[in-house]
Design an enzyme around this catalytic site. Structure first.
Site, PDB file in Angstrom:
ATOM      1  N   GLY A  47       1.004  -5.189   0.952  1.00 62.79           N
ATOM      2  CA  GLY A  47      -0.220  -5.333   0.159  1.00 62.79           C
ATOM      3  C   GLY A  47       0.057  -5.925  -1.219  1.00 62.79           C
ATOM      4  O   GLY A  47      -0.840  -6.526  -1.824  1.00 62.79           O
ATOM      5  N   GLU A  77       0.073  -9.514  -0.617  1.00 68.16           N
ATOM      6  CA  GLU A  77      -1.328  -9.893  -0.333  1.00 68.16           C
ATOM      7  C   GLU A  77      -2.150  -9.920  -1.616  1.00 68.16           C
ATOM      8  O   GLU A  77      -3.007 -10.787  -1.800  1.00 68.16           O
ATOM      9  CB  GLU A  77      -1.924  -8.923   0.693  1.00 68.16           C
ATOM     10  CG  GLU A  77      -1.306  -9.117   2.076  1.00 68.16           C
ATOM     11  CD  GLU A  77      -1.672  -8.027   3.060  1.00 68.16           C
ATOM     12  OE1 GLU A  77      -1.510  -6.831   2.738  1.00 68.16           O
ATOM     13  OE2 GLU A  77      -2.130  -8.357   4.172  1.00 68.16           O
ATOM     14  N   GLU A 132       5.348  -5.019   7.117  1.00 68.56           N
ATOM     15  CA  GLU A 132       4.539  -4.053   7.864  1.00 68.56           C
ATOM     16  C   GLU A 132       5.050  -3.823   9.287  1.00 68.56           C
ATOM     17  O   GLU A 132       4.883  -2.746   9.841  1.00 68.56           O
ATOM     18  CB  GLU A 132       3.071  -4.517   7.919  1.00 68.56           C
ATOM     19  CG  GLU A 132       2.313  -4.381   6.611  1.00 68.56           C
ATOM     20  CD  GLU A 132       2.429  -5.592   5.698  1.00 68.56           C
ATOM     21  OE1 GLU A 132       3.341  -6.429   5.894  1.00 68.56           O
ATOM     22  OE2 GLU A 132       1.591  -5.696   4.774  1.00 68.56           O
ATOM     23  N   ALA A 162       0.863  -1.187   0.000  1.00 64.83           N
ATOM     24  CA  ALA A 162       0.000   0.000   0.000  1.00 64.83           C
ATOM     25  C   ALA A 162       0.894   1.230   0.000  1.00 64.83           C
ATOM     26  O   ALA A 162       2.065   1.162   0.383  1.00 64.83           O
ATOM     27  CB  ALA A 162      -0.885  -0.012   1.237  1.00 64.83           C
TER      28      ALA A 162
HETATM   29  N1  DAK Z   1       4.603   3.322  -0.659  1.00 62.02           N
HETATM   30  C1  DAK Z   1       4.973   4.503  -1.213  1.00 62.02           C
HETATM   31  N2  DAK Z   1       6.137   4.665  -1.891  1.00 62.02           N
HETATM   32  C2  DAK Z   1       6.957   3.601  -1.998  1.00 62.02           C
HETATM   33  C3  DAK Z   1       6.633   2.333  -1.438  1.00 62.02           C
HETATM   34  C4  DAK Z   1       5.383   2.222  -0.737  1.00 62.02           C
HETATM   35  N3  DAK Z   1       4.953   1.059  -0.211  1.00 62.02           N
HETATM   36  N4  DAK Z   1       7.645   1.481  -1.712  1.00 62.02           N
HETATM   37  C5  DAK Z   1       8.548   2.175  -2.414  1.00 62.02           C
HETATM   38  N5  DAK Z   1       8.141   3.447  -2.600  1.00 62.02           N
HETATM   39  C6  DAK Z   1       8.832   4.516  -3.299  1.00 62.02           C
HETATM   40  C7  DAK Z   1       9.963   5.113  -2.456  1.00 62.02           C
HETATM   41  O1  DAK Z   1       9.468   6.092  -1.571  1.00 62.02           O
HETATM   42  C8  DAK Z   1      10.836   5.708  -3.546  1.00 62.02           C
HETATM   43  O2  DAK Z   1      10.258   6.921  -3.976  1.00 62.02           O
HETATM   44  P1  DAK Z   1      11.154   8.274  -4.122  1.00 62.02           P
HETATM   45  O3  DAK Z   1      11.793   8.481  -2.807  1.00 62.02           O
HETATM   46  O4  DAK Z   1      12.146   7.914  -5.226  1.00 62.02           O
HETATM   47  O5  DAK Z   1      10.179   9.328  -4.526  1.00 62.02           O
HETATM   48  C9  DAK Z   1      10.710   4.706  -4.690  1.00 62.02           C
HETATM   49  O6  DAK Z   1       9.493   3.989  -4.445  1.00 62.02           O
HETATM   50  C10 DAK Z   1      11.842   3.700  -4.739  1.00 62.02           C
HETATM   51  O7  DAK Z   1      11.986   3.141  -3.438  1.00 62.02           O
HETATM   52  P2  DAK Z   1      13.433   2.992  -2.736  1.00 62.02           P
HETATM   53  O8  DAK Z   1      14.288   4.163  -3.016  1.00 62.02           O
HETATM   54  O9  DAK Z   1      13.166   2.633  -1.323  1.00 62.02           O
HETATM   55  O10 DAK Z   1      14.009   1.740  -3.564  1.00 62.02           O
HETATM   56  P3  DAK Z   1      14.962   0.564  -3.055  1.00 62.02           P
HETATM   57  O11 DAK Z   1      15.296  -0.203  -4.299  1.00 62.02           O
HETATM   58  O12 DAK Z   1      16.078   1.077  -2.198  1.00 62.02           O
HETATM   59  O13 DAK Z   1      14.033  -0.348  -2.121  1.00 62.02           O
HETATM   60  C11 DAK Z   1      11.968  -1.535  -1.496  1.00 62.02           C
HETATM   61  C12 DAK Z   1      12.899  -1.016  -2.642  1.00 62.02           C
HETATM   62  C13 DAK Z   1      10.709  -2.054  -2.173  1.00 62.02           C
HETATM   63  C14 DAK Z   1      12.682  -2.660  -0.767  1.00 62.02           C
HETATM   64  C15 DAK Z   1      11.678  -0.342  -0.526  1.00 62.02           C
HETATM   65  O14 DAK Z   1      11.202   0.770  -1.299  1.00 62.02           O
HETATM   66  C16 DAK Z   1      10.655  -0.687   0.502  1.00 62.02           C
HETATM   67  O15 DAK Z   1      11.004  -1.334   1.501  1.00 62.02           O
HETATM   68  N6  DAK Z   1       9.414  -0.196   0.326  1.00 62.02           N
HETATM   69  C17 DAK Z   1       8.368  -0.272   1.337  1.00 62.02           C
HETATM   70  C18 DAK Z   1       7.817  -1.668   1.421  1.00 62.02           C
HETATM   71  C19 DAK Z   1       6.744  -1.773   2.496  1.00 62.02           C
HETATM   72  O16 DAK Z   1       6.997  -1.445   3.680  1.00 62.02           O
HETATM   73  N7  DAK Z   1       5.552  -2.257   2.139  1.00 62.02           N
HETATM   74  C20 DAK Z   1       4.453  -2.421   3.038  1.00 62.02           C
HETATM   75  C21 DAK Z   1       3.589  -1.198   2.972  1.00 62.02           C
HETATM   76  S1  DAK Z   1       2.239  -1.320   4.152  1.00 62.02           S
HETATM   77  C22 DAK Z   1      -5.362  -2.045   4.593  1.00 62.02           C
HETATM   78  C23 DAK Z   1      -4.924  -3.297   4.307  1.00 62.02           C
HETATM   79  C24 DAK Z   1      -3.616  -3.484   3.875  1.00 62.02           C
HETATM   80  C25 DAK Z   1      -2.726  -2.425   3.750  1.00 62.02           C
HETATM   81  C26 DAK Z   1      -3.182  -1.153   4.020  1.00 62.02           C
HETATM   82  C27 DAK Z   1      -4.505  -0.950   4.447  1.00 62.02           C
HETATM   83  N8  DAK Z   1      -6.704  -1.825   5.109  1.00 62.02           N
HETATM   84  C28 DAK Z   1      -7.402  -2.953   5.733  1.00 62.02           C
HETATM   85  C29 DAK Z   1      -7.343  -0.575   5.040  1.00 62.02           C
HETATM   86  C30 DAK Z   1      -1.360  -2.672   3.342  1.00 62.02           C
HETATM   87  C31 DAK Z   1      -0.312  -2.082   3.941  1.00 62.02           C
HETATM   88  C32 DAK Z   1       1.033  -2.166   3.341  1.00 62.02           C
HETATM   89  O17 DAK Z   1       1.281  -2.754   2.299  1.00 62.02           O
END
Ligand code: DAK
Length: 258
Positions: A109, A112, A132, A66
């Protein structure tokens, strides 16, 4: 198909292909993307010329979860009323088979979403995870449930509690993906699998998907009773008559979807 800004759609024979397309945000699933994805899925689900659907990202990332920017300031009421989770439920309600073609990151997500699909074809570079916990939350779109049902308690605990990433090879070993192929092949492999499935008897396909999903939601006794009822129902279809007649006449069947 409708006009979309965060996904791309293409038709390959009887297969509808949806590419998640926010490459600069690693295909983060913001609400626009999720709305467009579910709208495109609904279009393909309603299209009689489409038999199966493939969802993919790009070689580097399927989806990084997400959109963290979008939800960082959210309140519990925002999360509850945003309708975000309803969009995942809509994906689950699609009647046609959906294959996720995953290369690179499938996180949060994004993982998921892949698990909400019916099959997963992975490239050798695919990496799956539920990070997460690093954000002070837990998976909210089925990660604790679908993952545990597939890989069991102990691996799921490590993935969810300690951000253990799974390689494609591990995912295959744990029964999370159907096959792992070289990165140059993952999308073609998923499209070929989808094309084969799309050629099959449409009503039987729909019922088969429902019946397999039922196995995850009911007791064995209820599941067997459900299977038996829908098995009998298929004898009311023209396709059952055609399938058996074609076998006896030693020719390929011509499905009518009736
Ligand atoms: N959201 C927003 N931007 C993201 C992102 C994300 N999840 N993942 C990556 N980006 C963006 C980064 O901010 C960066 O943008 P700029 O800074 O260049 O503008 C760009 O993508 C490249 O990312 P990195 O510079 O970090 O690239 P790396 O190659 O170094 O790393 C990575 C890639 C995928 C390992 C890293 O970006 C990362 O760890 N990303 C976050 C992964 C994460 O934590 N995902 C979980 C998100 S929480 C719900 C149900 C479910 C959910 C929500 C609500 N309800 C019931 C309502 C789900 C929640 C989630 O998924």
């Amino acid at each position: 198909m409708g006009e979309y800004t965060t996904i791309l759609t293409e038709t390959h024979g009887k297969v509808g292909l949806i590419r998640l397309n926010r490459p600069r945000a690693y295909n983060a699933l913001n609400s626009t993307l999720m709305r467009e994805l579910t709208a495109a899925l609904a279009e393909y689900d309603a299209d009689p010329n489409i038999g199966a659907i493939v969802i993919t990202g790009n070689e580097k990332v399927f989806a990084a979860g997400a959109d963290i920017k979008e939800m960082s300031e959210a309140t519990p009421v925002d999360m509850l009323t945003s309708g975000y989770i309803d969009l995942f439920d809509r994906i689950r309600a699609v009647r046609k088979p959906i294959i996720a073609a995953v290369s690179g990151w499938a996180l949060g997500g994004g993982f998921e979403l892949a698990m909400t699909c019916d099959m997963i074809v992975a490239s050798e570079t695919a990496k799956f995870g539920q990070p997460e916990i690093n954000l002070g939350i837990i998976p909210g779109a089925g990660g604790t449930q679908r993952l545990t049902r597939t890989v069991g308690k102990y691996i799921a605990m490590e993935v969810v509690l300690n951000d253990r990433k799974l390689t494609a090879e591990e995912a295959a070993r744990f029964g999370l993906v159907n096959r792992v192929v070289p990165v140059e092949r993952y999308l073609d492999e998923a499209l070929e699998l989808a094309q084969q499935i799309a050629e099959r008897a449409p009503i039987a396909l729909q019922i088969a998907k429902e019946a397999v999903n039922k196995a995850l939601e009911t007791s064995l006794t209820e599941g067997l009773a459900y299977e038996r009822r829908v098995f009998y129902l298929l004898f009311a279809t023209e396709d059952q008559k055609e399938g058996m007649k074609a076998f006896l006449e030693k020719r390929p069947p011509q499905w009518s979807g009736k």
